[in-house]
Design an enzyme around this catalytic site. Structure first.
Site, mmCIF file in Angstrom:
data_model
loop_
_atom_site.group_PDB
_atom_site.id
_atom_site.type_symbol
_atom_site.label_atom_id
_atom_site.label_comp_id
_atom_site.label_asym_id
_atom_site.label_seq_id
_atom_site.Cartn_x
_atom_site.Cartn_y
_atom_site.Cartn_z
ATOM 1 N N LYS A 50 29.262 44.664 -6.118
ATOM 2 C CA LYS A 50 28.733 44.536 -4.761
ATOM 3 C C LYS A 50 29.766 43.846 -3.857
ATOM 4 O O LYS A 50 30.779 43.333 -4.341
ATOM 5 C CB LYS A 50 27.403 43.766 -4.820
ATOM 6 C CG LYS A 50 26.304 44.534 -5.586
ATOM 7 C CD LYS A 50 25.010 43.738 -5.658
ATOM 8 C CE LYS A 50 23.907 44.535 -6.346
ATOM 9 N NZ LYS A 50 22.648 43.763 -6.452
ATOM 10 N N TYR B 78 18.447 52.371 -3.011
ATOM 11 C CA TYR B 78 17.408 51.357 -3.216
ATOM 12 C C TYR B 78 16.044 51.813 -2.686
ATOM 13 O O TYR B 78 15.243 50.992 -2.243
ATOM 14 C CB TYR B 78 17.827 50.052 -2.541
ATOM 15 C CG TYR B 78 18.809 49.214 -3.350
ATOM 16 C CD1 TYR B 78 18.577 48.928 -4.704
ATOM 17 C CD2 TYR B 78 19.952 48.670 -2.764
ATOM 18 C CE1 TYR B 78 19.465 48.147 -5.442
ATOM 19 C CE2 TYR B 78 20.844 47.878 -3.497
ATOM 20 C CZ TYR B 78 20.592 47.620 -4.834
ATOM 21 O OH TYR B 78 21.460 46.837 -5.558
ATOM 22 N N ASN C 241 24.044 38.752 -6.021
ATOM 23 C CA ASN C 241 24.141 38.737 -7.483
ATOM 24 C C ASN C 241 25.241 39.633 -8.036
ATOM 25 O O ASN C 241 25.232 40.000 -9.205
ATOM 26 C CB ASN C 241 22.784 39.008 -8.131
ATOM 27 C CG ASN C 241 22.260 40.394 -7.832
ATOM 28 O OD1 ASN C 241 22.896 41.182 -7.137
ATOM 29 N ND2 ASN C 241 21.095 40.703 -8.367
ATOM 30 N N HIS D 249 25.543 45.662 -9.775
ATOM 31 C CA HIS D 249 24.370 46.514 -9.983
ATOM 32 C C HIS D 249 24.568 47.323 -11.260
ATOM 33 O O HIS D 249 25.685 47.740 -11.559
ATOM 34 C CB HIS D 249 24.191 47.481 -8.810
ATOM 35 C CG HIS D 249 23.275 48.631 -9.128
ATOM 36 N ND1 HIS D 249 21.908 48.521 -9.031
ATOM 37 C CD2 HIS D 249 23.530 49.877 -9.603
ATOM 38 C CE1 HIS D 249 21.360 49.671 -9.420
ATOM 39 N NE2 HIS D 249 22.316 50.508 -9.763
ATOM 40 N N GLU E 198 21.638 57.970 -9.722
ATOM 41 C CA GLU E 198 22.614 57.152 -8.983
ATOM 42 C C GLU E 198 24.023 57.734 -9.086
ATOM 43 O O GLU E 198 24.776 57.742 -8.102
ATOM 44 C CB GLU E 198 22.559 55.705 -9.494
ATOM 45 C CG GLU E 198 21.242 55.030 -9.107
ATOM 46 C CD GLU E 198 20.986 53.710 -9.826
ATOM 47 O OE1 GLU E 198 21.863 53.237 -10.586
ATOM 48 O OE2 GLU E 198 19.882 53.149 -9.631
HETATM 49 P P1 DAT Z 1 18.453 44.739 -10.476
HETATM 50 O O1 DAT Z 1 19.632 44.717 -9.501
HETATM 51 O O2 DAT Z 1 18.604 43.693 -11.531
HETATM 52 O O3 DAT Z 1 18.172 46.105 -11.031
HETATM 53 P P2 DAT Z 1 16.196 45.165 -8.702
HETATM 54 O O4 DAT Z 1 16.472 46.612 -8.852
HETATM 55 O O5 DAT Z 1 14.814 44.689 -8.938
HETATM 56 O O6 DAT Z 1 17.162 44.293 -9.638
HETATM 57 O O7 DAT Z 1 16.603 44.695 -7.238
HETATM 58 C C1 DAT Z 1 17.750 45.234 -6.631
HETATM 59 C C2 DAT Z 1 18.475 44.145 -5.903
HETATM 60 O O8 DAT Z 1 17.659 43.609 -4.867
HETATM 61 C C3 DAT Z 1 18.837 42.942 -6.766
HETATM 62 O O9 DAT Z 1 20.030 43.123 -7.500
HETATM 63 C C4 DAT Z 1 18.969 41.866 -5.756
HETATM 64 C C5 DAT Z 1 17.907 42.215 -4.741
HETATM 65 N N1 DAT Z 1 16.677 41.483 -5.023
HETATM 66 C C6 DAT Z 1 15.786 41.732 -6.003
HETATM 67 N N2 DAT Z 1 14.785 40.845 -5.990
HETATM 68 C C7 DAT Z 1 15.058 40.014 -4.948
HETATM 69 C C8 DAT Z 1 14.415 38.880 -4.387
HETATM 70 N N3 DAT Z 1 13.262 38.407 -4.901
HETATM 71 N N4 DAT Z 1 15.001 38.273 -3.328
HETATM 72 C C9 DAT Z 1 16.141 38.733 -2.799
HETATM 73 N N5 DAT Z 1 16.806 39.793 -3.272
HETATM 74 C C10 DAT Z 1 16.270 40.417 -4.328
HETATM 75 MG MG MG Z 2 17.573 47.832 -10.037
#
Ligand code: DAT
Ligand code: MG
Length: 146
Positions: free
Chosen positions: A9, A49, A112, A115, A126
């Site tokens: 990212k 997303y 974070n 991805h 994807e």
């Molecule tokens: P991952 O990236 O582990 O697959 P995800 O698909 O649930 O997690 O979410 C996509 C991204 O969205 C994640 O990397 C960071 C952001 N995100 C997820 N939950 C969040 C939250 N509670 N607050 C802020 N950003 C969040």
């Molecule tokens: Mg995800």
């Protein structure tokens, strides 16, 4: 062969951690099948997303993800979808163990760093979003050349 889509990212690119992410997948034994630096459009990210469109953090996520270039990769190998996510760590870096990428390099769920696709189906979707067929190396051909 199983494939996954991994992305560094904008914060990871800016902090110079692209090589670190690549190194961890390489040393685990996975094969790089495609690699691309892109400044993603909001449209592409919204598609990537789309399952999160109604989350309260979606707008912030879009702003973060369009804040700079990202590096997308396709990695292939045995169990690479599930094990790839183990290498990344938990979504919330504070819950990620040391030794994982997120566990070692970040603290904020909103930054974070990386991805990884969450299923084989997501991975194929994807990969299709971020790459064309021509971007992907055919590993069988490479192997035959060695
Ligand atoms: P991952 O990236 O582990 O697959 P995800 O698909 O649930 O997690 O979410 C996509 C991204 O969205 C994640 O990397 C960071 C952001 N995100 C997820 N939950 C969040 C939250 N509670 N607050 C802020 N950003 C969040
Ligand atoms: Mg995800």
């Amino acid at each position: 062969m199983e494939r996954t889509y991994i992305m560094v990212k904008p914060d990871g690119v800016e902090r110079g951690l692209v090589g670190e992410v690549i190194k961890r997948f390489e040393q685990k034994g996975y094969k790089l099948a495609a690699l691309k630096l892109v400044q993603p459009t909001e449209q592409l990210l919204a598609e990537h997303y789309k399952d999160l469109a109604d989350k309260p953090f979606f707008r912030g996520l879009m702003a973060y993800m369009t804040s700079g270039p990202v590096v997308g990769m396709v990695w292939e190998g045995k169990g690479v979808v599930k094990t790839g996510r183990v290498l990344l760590g938990e979504t919330n870096p504070l819950a990620s163990l040391p030794g994982t990428i997120r566990g070692d390099f970040c603290v904020d769920v909103g930054k974070n760093l990386c991805h990884g696709s969450d299923s084989v189906e997501s991975a194929e979707r994807e990969i299709g979003l971020w790459f064309t067929e021509d971007d992907l190396v055919e590993y069988l051909q490479l192997k035959n050349r060695l």
